[in-house]
Scaffold this motif. Structure first.
Motif, PDB file in Angstrom:
ATOM      1  N   THR A 200       1.731 -28.376  12.111  1.00  0.00           N
ATOM      2  CA  THR A 200       2.632 -27.492  10.858  1.00  0.00           C
ATOM      3  C   THR A 200       2.957 -28.821  10.306  1.00  0.00           C
TER       4      THR A 200
ATOM      5  N   ARG B 172       6.538 -19.146   7.934  1.00  0.00           N
ATOM      6  CA  ARG B 172       7.165 -18.335   9.060  1.00  0.00           C
ATOM      7  C   ARG B 172       8.799 -18.703   9.154  1.00  0.00           C
ATOM      8  N   TYR B 173       9.134 -20.268   8.406  1.00  0.00           N
ATOM      9  CA  TYR B 173      10.352 -20.408   8.426  1.00  0.00           C
ATOM     10  C   TYR B 173      11.406 -19.353   7.311  1.00  0.00           C
TER      11      TYR B 173
ATOM     12  N   ARG C  56      10.201 -16.117   6.868  1.00  0.00           N
ATOM     13  CA  ARG C  56      10.823 -15.528   7.192  1.00  0.00           C
ATOM     14  C   ARG C  56      11.757 -15.523   8.124  1.00  0.00           C
ATOM     15  N   VAL C  57      12.053 -16.569   8.783  1.00  0.00           N
ATOM     16  CA  VAL C  57      13.923 -16.282   9.358  1.00  0.00           C
ATOM     17  C   VAL C  57      14.285 -16.352   8.694  1.00  0.00           C
TER      18      VAL C  57
ATOM     19  N   LEU D 150      14.967 -11.276  17.031  1.00  0.00           N
ATOM     20  CA  LEU D 150      14.879 -12.681  15.902  1.00  0.00           C
ATOM     21  C   LEU D 150      15.046 -14.223  17.188  1.00  0.00           C
TER      22      LEU D 150
ATOM     23  N   GLU E  27      12.348 -13.879  20.738  1.00  0.00           N
ATOM     24  CA  GLU E  27      11.086 -14.351  19.671  1.00  0.00           C
ATOM     25  C   GLU E  27      11.181 -15.688  19.676  1.00  0.00           C
ATOM     26  N   ILE E  28      12.097 -17.006  19.113  1.00  0.00           N
ATOM     27  CA  ILE E  28      12.216 -17.920  19.000  1.00  0.00           C
ATOM     28  C   ILE E  28      12.615 -18.651  20.613  1.00  0.00           C
TER      29      ILE E  28
ATOM     30  N   LYS F  74       9.178 -18.842  22.168  1.00  0.00           N
ATOM     31  CA  LYS F  74       8.277 -19.358  21.703  1.00  0.00           C
ATOM     32  C   LYS F  74       8.840 -20.712  22.390  1.00  0.00           C
TER      33      LYS F  74
ATOM     34  N   VAL G 152       9.047 -24.300  16.608  1.00  0.00           N
ATOM     35  CA  VAL G 152       9.213 -23.028  16.682  1.00  0.00           C
ATOM     36  C   VAL G 152       9.025 -22.255  15.450  1.00  0.00           C
ATOM     37  N   GLU G 153       8.659 -21.144  14.363  1.00  0.00           N
ATOM     38  CA  GLU G 153       8.588 -20.261  13.550  1.00  0.00           C
ATOM     39  C   GLU G 153       8.455 -21.773  12.312  1.00  0.00           C
ATOM     40  N   ASN G 154       8.038 -22.584  12.211  1.00  0.00           N
ATOM     41  CA  ASN G 154       7.354 -23.534  11.814  1.00  0.00           C
ATOM     42  C   ASN G 154       8.718 -24.367  11.787  1.00  0.00           C
TER      43      ASN G 154
END
Length: 505
Positions: free
Chosen positions: A160, A174-175, A177-178, A195, A198-199, A202, A356-358
């Motif tokens: 990342t 991804r950040y 999107r969150v 959400l 998902e976090i 991961k 996670v998710e950037n």
């Protein structure tokens, strides 16, 4: 010469993009609380090593109704936190160091109670930067380079952030999107719902011992700030689990001993300051802990009898190294009389190294003292001792909010800037940029290392005192505001961290 800015509303933060985002919210009719969420979210994107939604946050503010409000947005350890393994391994990074992040909960509380703009509008600046890209600043480039050897073992961090350097364009889709999801569905979506699931999945896939319930049950809380006096000022700081009490204790020690009647560049005064700081830190490490697990009266540490005896009889075998970790602090103000101090952190640069998710997640669990029977010892569902704190000071004429990036050094930095103003009659900007002097290592009463900026113009008295460059980032990065009773503000940003203050009428 250094100057602050003056206006009827404004922002001071560590980087211009965040300051601009907050100012735009104010220009579009938002208040200081709306602007605070906007600034916080932009800082989370462009300075991801300092703080973000994988970390914690705290707020100390004064409203236009003259109400002092404070919020503890720090997270707890997991309900399945492996105490024995943590004490045995004493990790500084990695999956065992992650606690539930509290920053988004703080946004939620701020917006629910004081916000006036739609979250979609407030977060749009951060979402745009994450989605469309931003240039790697000198600050971010330095953080990546200095952290690489420690963090390259964490594949999610390396993939990342690890390949970027100065001037590169970073995109964090991804950040983005969150942030889009929580702006539309509500901030609690980060803790409850798809959400969050998902976090957490991961995080668990990277070895983090955490559950959905740890997230879904998380709530920060409004708190009563600690309160004391210094000359004709009333001082406020955040209570435990933060080290805010340490700032107040140090200032009371300074006042009782009267060391600030000596000239600013007097080496005897500075050596006395170091010794008083050691007393305050020794008490911090004995007493500061999660108040839901350990109860003590912090005002004990501020009583005159207690402090006089501590000065006379202080003994300790404690060996302590104080470090300045990455954090970011900012202030916002509006034409309605609201002033907000806001601090956020993931502790070490890029926190745990787990992404996670950037989103980098914090390593705040290392704030625990790795002993089972210590007040600050690790336990499930417990907040560790926290270095984040904010100083608010007011009298009949003016109100100050002072905060900084500074880790363990924060109580010393807050005390220095405040006494620069009150005892040495410096303007806000001069108080921030005046040379600093910090003790960073000690054993008992003995100073093992202290640093003094060379602009102070004094020579070291022994081999344990190191003279460092002027305006060094190693002695913290301050943002501050002075609010006048007439309804306008003076804001200033520290050149040590590349900060920018802007204001308008």
């Amino acid at each position: 010469m250094v100057f602050g800015v003056i206006g009827r509303e404004g922002v001071s933060s560590q980087i211009y993009t965040a300051t601009l985002a907050g100012l735009r919210v104010l220009e579009n009719g938002g208040n200081a609380f709306d602007a605070a969420i906007a600034v916080s979210s932009v800082l989370s994107i462009v300075l991801p090593y300092t703080g973000g939604i994988g970390g914690d946050g705290f707020l100390l503010a004064k409203t236009g109704n003259n109400e002092i409000i404070a919020y503890n947005g720090s997270g707890r350890s997991s309900s399945i936190f492996p105490i024995d393994k943590f004490i045995l391994e004493k990790p500084e990074r990695g999956p065992l160091t992650i606690t539930v992040p509290g920053l988004v909960d703080l946004w939620d509380w701020v917006w629910e109670n004081y916000g006036s703009k739609d979250p979609v509008e407030i977060l749009k600046y951060a979402i745009s930067l994450a989605e469309n890209g931003f240039y790697v600043s000198e600050q971010l480039d330095k953080a990546i380079r200095s952290s690489y050897n420690y963090l390259q073992q964490y594949n999610t961090w390396k993939s990342t952030y690890g390949a970027y350097s100065l001037g590169d364009i970073v995109r964090l889709p991804r950040y983005a999107r969150v942030l889009k999801i929580i702006s539309r569905r509500g901030f609690r979506e980060f803790y409850e719902g798809k959400l969050a699931e998902e976090i957490i999945e991961k995080l668990r896939n990277q070895g983090v011992p955490i559950t959905y319930e740890d997230f879904s049950t998380h709530r920060g809380e409004p708190v009563n700030p600690l309160k004391t006096n210094y000359k004709d000022y009333t001082l406020f700081e955040l209570p435990p689990n933060t080290q805010g009490i340490t700032t107040l204790e140090l200032l009371k020690l300074i006042e009782y001993l009267g060391i600030n009647t000596k000239p600013y560049d007097n080496i005897e005064r500075i050596m006395e300051f170091f010794k008083l700081a050691i007393i305050a830190y020794d008490d911090r490490d004995k007493y500061v802990a999660d108040p839901s697990h350990y109860v003590f009266n912090p005002y004990k540490l501020l009583s005159r009898d207690y402090l006089v005896n501590r000065i006379k009889e202080f003994t300790s075998g404690r060996n302590n190294k104080l470090t300045s970790m990455d954090t970011t602090f900012f202030v916002t103000s509006d034409r309605y009389g609201n002033i907000v101090g806001f601090i956020q952190s993931i502790f070490y640069p890029f926190g745990s190294g787990i992404v996670v998710e950037n989103i980098p997640f914090q390593n705040r669990a290392i704030g625990f003292t790795p002993e089972k029977n210590h007040p600050n010892g690790p336990a499930p569902r417990k907040r560790p001792k926290h270095t984040l704190s904010i100083l608010l000071a007011e009298n009949d004429k003016e109100t100050y909010i002072i905060g900084c990036a500074g880790g363990d050094l924060r109580p010393q930095i807050h005390s220095i800037v405040f006494t620069n103003i009150v005892d040495y009659n410096m303007s806000l900007a001069k108080a921030i940029h005046a040379p600093r002097y910090i003790v960073t290592k000690y054993h008992g009463r003995r100073i093992q290392r202290a640093i003094i900026e060379k602009s102070l113009g004094i020579s070291p008295v022994n081999e344990n005192i190191e003279i460092i460059d002027a305006l060094s980032s190693s002695v913290g990065n301050v943002q501050a505001i002075k609010a006048y009773k007439e309804g306008y503000y003076n804001l200033a940003a520290d050149l040590r961290g590349g900060g920018v203050a802007l204001a308008h009428n």
